[in-house]
Design a protein around this motif. Structure first.
Motif, PDB file in Angstrom:
ATOM      1  N   ILE A  88       9.345   7.674  32.553  1.00 25.96           N
ATOM      2  CA  ILE A  88       9.912   7.472  31.215  1.00 25.96           C
ATOM      3  C   ILE A  88       8.989   8.036  30.131  1.00 25.96           C
ATOM      4  O   ILE A  88       9.444   8.692  29.195  1.00 25.96           O
ATOM      5  N   CYS A  89       7.679   7.804  30.272  1.00 27.84           N
ATOM      6  CA  CYS A  89       6.762   8.308  29.245  1.00 27.84           C
ATOM      7  C   CYS A  89       6.768   9.835  29.220  1.00 27.84           C
ATOM      8  O   CYS A  89       6.635  10.456  28.155  1.00 27.84           O
ATOM      9  N   VAL A 128       9.708  11.080  27.173  1.00 30.83           N
ATOM     10  CA  VAL A 128       9.436  10.995  25.733  1.00 30.83           C
ATOM     11  C   VAL A 128       8.570  12.175  25.297  1.00 30.83           C
ATOM     12  O   VAL A 128       8.841  12.815  24.270  1.00 30.83           O
ATOM     13  N   THR A 129       7.548  12.482  26.089  1.00 32.64           N
ATOM     14  CA  THR A 129       6.674  13.610  25.759  1.00 32.64           C
ATOM     15  C   THR A 129       7.437  14.935  25.782  1.00 32.64           C
ATOM     16  O   THR A 129       7.242  15.795  24.913  1.00 32.64           O
ATOM     17  N   ALA A 140      10.658  15.410  25.165  1.00 37.17           N
ATOM     18  CA  ALA A 140      11.488  15.471  23.950  1.00 37.17           C
ATOM     19  C   ALA A 140      10.633  15.769  22.719  1.00 37.17           C
ATOM     20  O   ALA A 140      11.014  16.572  21.857  1.00 37.17           O
ATOM     21  N   GLU A 141       9.473  15.138  22.641  1.00 41.78           N
ATOM     22  CA  GLU A 141       8.592  15.340  21.494  1.00 41.78           C
ATOM     23  C   GLU A 141       8.046  16.769  21.438  1.00 41.78           C
ATOM     24  O   GLU A 141       7.975  17.374  20.365  1.00 41.78           O
ATOM     25  N   ARG A 145      10.827  19.268  20.248  1.00 46.03           N
ATOM     26  CA  ARG A 145      11.189  19.294  18.819  1.00 46.03           C
ATOM     27  C   ARG A 145      10.006  19.518  17.883  1.00 46.03           C
ATOM     28  O   ARG A 145      10.149  20.109  16.830  1.00 46.03           O
ATOM     29  N   LYS A 146       8.813  19.074  18.289  1.00 44.28           N
ATOM     30  CA  LYS A 146       7.677  19.191  17.366  1.00 44.28           C
ATOM     31  C   LYS A 146       6.907  20.489  17.552  1.00 44.28           C
ATOM     32  O   LYS A 146       6.329  21.016  16.622  1.00 44.28           O
ATOM     33  N   ILE A 201      16.359  14.517  17.734  1.00 41.95           N
ATOM     34  CA  ILE A 201      16.736  13.484  18.683  1.00 41.95           C
ATOM     35  C   ILE A 201      18.097  12.944  18.240  1.00 41.95           C
ATOM     36  O   ILE A 201      18.232  12.396  17.146  1.00 41.95           O
ATOM     37  N   ILE A 211      19.034   7.840  21.805  1.00 41.09           N
ATOM     38  CA  ILE A 211      18.139   7.330  22.841  1.00 41.09           C
ATOM     39  C   ILE A 211      18.746   6.042  23.392  1.00 41.09           C
ATOM     40  O   ILE A 211      19.072   5.140  22.619  1.00 41.09           O
ATOM     41  N   LYS A 212      18.899   5.971  24.700  1.00 39.11           N
ATOM     42  CA  LYS A 212      19.414   4.751  25.326  1.00 39.11           C
ATOM     43  C   LYS A 212      18.456   4.318  26.418  1.00 39.11           C
ATOM     44  O   LYS A 212      17.884   5.150  27.122  1.00 39.11           O
ATOM     45  N   ILE A 213      18.308   2.996  26.576  1.00 32.93           N
ATOM     46  CA  ILE A 213      17.547   2.499  27.717  1.00 32.93           C
ATOM     47  C   ILE A 213      18.468   1.620  28.547  1.00 32.93           C
ATOM     48  O   ILE A 213      19.439   1.058  28.043  1.00 32.93           O
ATOM     49  N   ILE A 223      15.654   5.739  30.976  1.00 29.22           N
ATOM     50  CA  ILE A 223      15.853   6.171  29.596  1.00 29.22           C
ATOM     51  C   ILE A 223      16.701   7.437  29.582  1.00 29.22           C
ATOM     52  O   ILE A 223      16.667   8.234  30.538  1.00 29.22           O
ATOM     53  N   ILE A 242      17.526  10.452  26.749  1.00 31.95           N
ATOM     54  CA  ILE A 242      17.260  10.992  25.415  1.00 31.95           C
ATOM     55  C   ILE A 242      18.124  12.236  25.226  1.00 31.95           C
ATOM     56  O   ILE A 242      18.051  13.169  26.027  1.00 31.95           O
TER      57      ILE A 242
END
Lengths: 97, 97
Positions: free
Chosen positions: A48-49, A52-53, A55-56, A59-60, A68, A71-73, A91, A93
């Motif tokens: 999961i982490c 997130v990385t 996706a980040e 976009r970044k 984004i 986001i659903k969990i 998760i 995303i």
């Protein structure tokens, strides 16, 4: 035929596994650059982490116009080889332009 | 005085660290049962999956009336002891009734 359908269905999904993060980032970038409007990044448990990385980074660092969208969990039930049911967090995303 | 203010500000925040998951679940449940309308679950890096599990356990196992109100992901910059800046992914999950 079936294989083609499955591939088509999974076109906008990137499932995060144990490989290095950058590979999944490239998978998302490739799909977005091919014109897919939204990509779904899915992960379970310890991955999961990484989701997130991914996706980040998309976009970044690589595509600032990407946002984004959702986001659903959730909790998924998996059956192990010896028939036990285990629950694992998940998760989803959605990233898109 | 300052200490009191900080405590008050952090009243509805549970920061996920390296302790066992159940402790953070209890922290969220305690706050919700004390009448706090919403609790913010925050985590960075590898603790992100634990934050998701904490939110899922709270709403699926312990307090079915609790919902996920909001989920945000971000990148935080931390400064290490030797002055380097490292980027780490972060998540914020708001749960409430």
């Amino acid at each position: 035929m079936t294989e083609e359908q499955v591939e088509k269905r999974d076109d906008n999904v990137v499932f995060i596994g144990k490989k290095p993060t950058i590979g999944y980032v490239l998978a998302v970038l490739t799909q977005l650059n091919q014109g897919v409007p939204e990509v779904l990044i899915k992960a379970r448990g310890k991955q999961i982490c990484k989701a997130v990385t991914v996706a980040e980074l998309v976009r970044k660092r690589y595509l600032p116009e990407v946002q984004i969208k959702d986001i659903k969990i959730d909790t998924e039930e998996l059956t192990t080889e010896d028939g036990k049911t285990v629950r694992v967090s998940a998760i989803e995303i959605v990233v898109g332009k």
